[in-house]
Write a protein that holds these residues in place. Structure first.
Motif: not given
Length: 276
Positions: A96-97, A108-109, A164-166, A171-173
């Motif tokens: 997780l970014f 960044t992405a 997606a994380l699982k 992931l980017g937020l």
């Protein structure tokens, strides 16, 4: 407008940044509301004129560089802290970014997708579709690239991000973006209460993903960008409110390291909107 974007995307980055610098100062000069918010936010962080004045022009560069980043040739990118990304990907629990409104958060992405997205794990970024049809079309085209996916700010989008994380993906937020009412908590940000999203905390806690801080430094004279990556200084506790405070404190540290590239004109302390 799409045609204009395509024309601008062919220009060299140094020229776009020069135009953006002038645009930033023009808006700062003519818009009293924007100028007052800009100065008030910077002063809230305890910064004087010499620390935040560079951000006036940098804010304009943020807009002017978009045609090149979305539709133009790739730009030079350097990395600082790539080992943290590689170590996190090796754990296989998802990454997780968290990227604040600092420097060029668009790069960044893109940089991740180019270096890791196609050969290791893709990245999904959260976005809110523009109300302007032409801009919505440009954004969807620009962000749909190999190794980079998008998720809307809806319940379906949240489910997509968890999935997606699982899978061990990234992931980017933007954790300093003001969320709709009911999707955040009030937490200190530079000594003032700001409505802060809890989504990042929930995603990390539900999936066990590794949390990394990342931001794209805009290099001078159109030389490209440097992506900085570092882990959170402390693990996130089970208490959601306390976890949000830790994230905000980490964001403050990043911003203090390079205040001249933070988006001080962003309405960080506004009241959250009612989601319809």
């Amino acid at each position: 407008m799409i045609t204009l974007f395509k024309i601008l995307s062919t220009l060299p980055l140094w020229l776009l940044h020069a135009v953006g610098w002038g645009l930033g100062w023009l808006v700062f000069a003519v818009s009293g509301v924007y100028r007052q918010r800009f100065v008030a936010n910077a002063r809230q962080a305890g910064l004087g004129w010499r620390h935040w004045r560079g951000s006036v022009g940098e804010s304009g560069k943020l807009v002017a560089e978009l045609p090149r980043l979305w539709l133009g040739r790739p730009v030079p990118v350097q990395w600082d802290g790539a080992q943290h990304v590689e170590e996190a990907l090796a754990r296989g629990r998802g990454v997780l970014f968290l990227t604040p409104h600092l420097g060029c958060f668009e790069i960044t992405a893109q940089a991740y997708a180019q270096r890791y997205g196609q050969t290791q794990q893709p990245m999904t970024v959260l976005f809110r579709p523009s109300r302007q049809p032409w801009l919505r079309e440009v954004m969807s085209t620009a962000r749909a690239r190999p190794g980079l996916h998008t998720a809307p700010t809806t319940l379906a989008g949240v489910k997509q991000m968890i999935k997606a994380l699982k899978k061990g993906q990234s992931l980017g937020l933007l954790p300093d973006q003001v969320p709709p009412l009911g999707m955040g908590v009030w937490a200190p940000f530079f000594g003032r209460e700001a409505y802060t999203m809890t989504l990042s905390v929930r995603l990390a806690q539900q999936t066990g993903a590794t949390v990394l801080m990342a931001w794209g430094e805009r290099l001078s004279w159109g030389r490209g960008y440097r992506v900085h990556v570092q882990p959170l200084p402390a693990s996130l506790p089970a208490d959601g409110a306390q976890a949000v405070r830790i994230i905000n404190a980490a964001l403050e540290t990043l911003i203090r390291d390079c205040p001249q590239q933070y988006l001080w004109g962003y309405a960080r302390y506004k009241q959250p909107r009612q989601e319809i």
